[in-house]
Design an enzyme around this catalytic site. Sequence first.
Site, PDB file in Angstrom:
ATOM      1  N   LYS A 120       0.790  -1.346  -0.142  1.00 35.20           N
ATOM      2  CA  LYS A 120       0.028  -0.093  -0.047  1.00 35.20           C
ATOM      3  C   LYS A 120       0.947   1.210   0.032  1.00 35.20           C
ATOM      4  O   LYS A 120       0.702   2.323  -0.788  1.00 35.20           O
ATOM      5  CB  LYS A 120      -0.965   0.248   1.135  1.00 35.20           C
ATOM      6  CG  LYS A 120      -2.000   1.301   1.098  1.00 35.20           C
ATOM      7  CD  LYS A 120      -1.342   2.128   2.243  1.00 35.20           C
ATOM      8  CE  LYS A 120      -2.384   3.407   2.167  1.00 35.20           C
ATOM      9  NZ  LYS A 120      -2.015   4.340   3.171  1.00 35.20           N
ATOM     10  N   ASP A 138      -6.448   0.921   0.492  1.00 40.79           N
ATOM     11  CA  ASP A 138      -6.523   0.786   1.836  1.00 40.79           C
ATOM     12  C   ASP A 138      -7.795   0.364   2.329  1.00 40.79           C
ATOM     13  O   ASP A 138      -8.871   0.128   1.338  1.00 40.79           O
ATOM     14  CB  ASP A 138      -6.159   2.301   2.855  1.00 40.79           C
ATOM     15  CG  ASP A 138      -7.135   3.373   1.908  1.00 40.79           C
ATOM     16  OD1 ASP A 138      -8.089   3.302   1.652  1.00 40.79           O
ATOM     17  OD2 ASP A 138      -6.628   4.387   1.723  1.00 40.79           O
TER      18      ASP A 138
END
Length: 213
Positions: A120, A138
């Site tokens: 991420k 996310d």
Amino acid sequence: MTRAAVRGFIEAISGANPEPESELEYTDPYTLLCAVVMSAQATDVSVNKVTRKLYAEAATPAAMVALGVEGVARHIRSIGLWQAKARNVVELSRILVEKHNGEVPHDRAALEALPGVGRKTASVVLNVAFGESAMAVDTHIFRIGNRTGIAPGTTTRAVEDGLVKRIPPDLLRHSHNWLILHGRYICKARKPECWRCPAVAWCLCKEKTPAQE
DNA sequence: AACTCGGGGCA
DNA sequence: TGCCCAGAGTT
């Protein structure tokens, strides 16, 4: 959802944020990297305060190494997981100085090899700071991808691939920030406020919440 | 897949 | 008070 509809959705939520504050106000790759590393499982506003203080103290990897774990920890005690984050920020800075000429590598494998940096965080840096074709997924973006029908999927990777494929390339770079803020303030996990969603016309979610009270 | 880290924000 | 949060690393 069709690509035209995805464009409509993204354009609708762009600039419609009631609260422009975001970690992504930082466009410098190094500061952005540190901000995202510190943002894990913490709220954006608290991390922004901390990042500003830290950036004023150390704006480069070398300065961050000089500041040291104790020095960094002193500035970021107001956020959760601050001990591990202080260690990670200093250690990744040291690696940048020693192995990457003091610069943030423009490379996913090198980024993910840094402590505290997973897929991420690497995606945020590659997309937002370097403008590469990537999307960071996310919890907010995962939820929006599924709820709206933009990019359905049971794994973060599936949602990620769907977003990269369907969001128009010219909008991809800013979409991260727009989607995060949209998820934070309107398309919330609980009690989404569909009645004031600027993109409701393109959303495939069947359960649109009416105005309350 | 299921833990752990962790203080702050919010209902 | 209790639960959640712009995750990553380890088992």
